[in-house]
Design a protein around this motif. Sequence first.
Motif, PDB file in Angstrom:
ATOM      1  N   VAL A 143       0.827  -1.215   0.000  1.00  0.00           N
ATOM      2  CA  VAL A 143       0.000   0.000   0.000  1.00  0.00           C
ATOM      3  C   VAL A 143       0.863   1.267   0.000  1.00  0.00           C
ATOM      4  O   VAL A 143       0.570   2.238  -0.710  1.00  0.00           O
ATOM      5  CB  VAL A 143      -0.933  -0.019   1.240  1.00  0.00           C
ATOM      6  CG1 VAL A 143      -1.763   1.247   1.317  1.00  0.00           C
ATOM      7  CG2 VAL A 143      -1.816  -1.262   1.215  1.00  0.00           C
ATOM      8  N   GLN A 144       1.932   1.248   0.756  1.00  0.00           N
ATOM      9  CA  GLN A 144       2.723   2.471   0.982  1.00  0.00           C
ATOM     10  C   GLN A 144       3.171   3.166  -0.307  1.00  0.00           C
ATOM     11  O   GLN A 144       3.054   4.384  -0.410  1.00  0.00           O
ATOM     12  CB  GLN A 144       3.923   2.141   1.874  1.00  0.00           C
ATOM     13  CG  GLN A 144       4.631   3.382   2.387  1.00  0.00           C
ATOM     14  CD  GLN A 144       5.560   3.086   3.555  1.00  0.00           C
ATOM     15  OE1 GLN A 144       5.700   1.937   3.974  1.00  0.00           O
ATOM     16  NE2 GLN A 144       6.188   4.113   4.082  1.00  0.00           N
ATOM     17  N   PRO A 145       3.656   2.430  -1.329  1.00  0.00           N
ATOM     18  CA  PRO A 145       4.108   3.127  -2.539  1.00  0.00           C
ATOM     19  C   PRO A 145       2.984   3.834  -3.285  1.00  0.00           C
ATOM     20  O   PRO A 145       3.236   4.690  -4.128  1.00  0.00           O
ATOM     21  CB  PRO A 145       4.689   1.997  -3.409  1.00  0.00           C
ATOM     22  CG  PRO A 145       4.876   0.840  -2.500  1.00  0.00           C
ATOM     23  CD  PRO A 145       3.911   0.989  -1.387  1.00  0.00           C
ATOM     24  N   GLU A 146       1.745   3.469  -2.979  1.00  0.00           N
ATOM     25  CA  GLU A 146       0.583   4.059  -3.660  1.00  0.00           C
ATOM     26  C   GLU A 146       0.095   5.314  -2.949  1.00  0.00           C
ATOM     27  O   GLU A 146      -0.854   5.951  -3.403  1.00  0.00           O
ATOM     28  CB  GLU A 146      -0.575   3.043  -3.663  1.00  0.00           C
ATOM     29  CG  GLU A 146      -0.227   1.710  -4.250  1.00  0.00           C
ATOM     30  CD  GLU A 146      -0.532   1.659  -5.731  1.00  0.00           C
ATOM     31  OE1 GLU A 146      -1.613   2.095  -6.122  1.00  0.00           O
ATOM     32  OE2 GLU A 146       0.357   1.212  -6.486  1.00  0.00           O
ATOM     33  N   LEU A 147       0.720   5.635  -1.817  1.00  0.00           N
ATOM     34  CA  LEU A 147       0.211   6.746  -0.997  1.00  0.00           C
ATOM     35  C   LEU A 147       1.059   7.996  -1.155  1.00  0.00           C
ATOM     36  O   LEU A 147       2.273   7.918  -1.350  1.00  0.00           O
ATOM     37  CB  LEU A 147       0.184   6.336   0.483  1.00  0.00           C
ATOM     38  CG  LEU A 147      -0.643   5.097   0.824  1.00  0.00           C
ATOM     39  CD1 LEU A 147      -0.582   4.837   2.329  1.00  0.00           C
ATOM     40  CD2 LEU A 147      -2.083   5.254   0.362  1.00  0.00           C
TER      41      LEU A 147
END
Length: 212
Positions: A187-191
């Motif tokens: 999820v983190q890279p999409e935020l």
Amino acid sequence: MDRYGALTARTYDLLSGEPVYAVGRHLGIRALGLSPGQRVLDVGCGTGLNLPLLLREVGPSGHVVGVDRSAAMLDAARRKAAPPGPADGSGGGTVRLVQGDMADEGVLRAAAGGQPFDAVVATYALSLAPDPSRVWRALTTVLAPGAGVAVVDMARPTGIAAWAAPLARLACWLGGADIDAHAWTVVQPELEAARSWSRRGGHVRVVVGTWR
Ligand SMILES: C[S@@+](CC[C@H](N)C(=O)[O-])C[C@H]1O[C@@H](n2cnc3c(N)ncnc32)[C@H](O)[C@@H]1O
């Protein structure tokens, strides 16, 4: 057999290790910076330990929707979602609980009821999913642009806390979670503006950001 059956649902709040894990849910939900009136999705909501915290943030005009595949866990959550008394501080927003698989777009769309969510929280839930990226893809279909995202999950304790690794692994195994899933990394890279925290010797990980 679903390990989150009636017995687990009855004992979860007592035995699931809240003294260790509450810090993650409090930190993640606070960091979302929710506003009154917002619509929040709680995936893998379990017995609803997040519900009072979320209701306090979104207030009487807010909406919280919990999704879980276990009917027994949702029954326990339903008790926490009962109309709040005046002194409980939960603010009186509405709660809806939906039984189904958090990786299923159809379930999430039904949970959204045609209106995107302003935020999603997943506490100690994504590490149970066989494919966390599938859950994330499904979530993106029901999030408003700029929605807040909080993922709280577990990892092996490190450093001076490494002595607790066998206990942490046991806790995850009992709960059906993969301690090495590191689901937040999906999820983190999409935020945007993602922030992360590590608590309890690295065992509790929190990632919060905005879905771009
Ligand atoms: C360890 S509990 C966490 C519950 C809650 N989020 C908390 O912080 O206490 C994991 C929950 O995820 C639910 N769960 C696991 N896989 C799921 C899936 N694919 N779809 C929906 N719920 C799921 C389980 O039924 C269980 O209630």
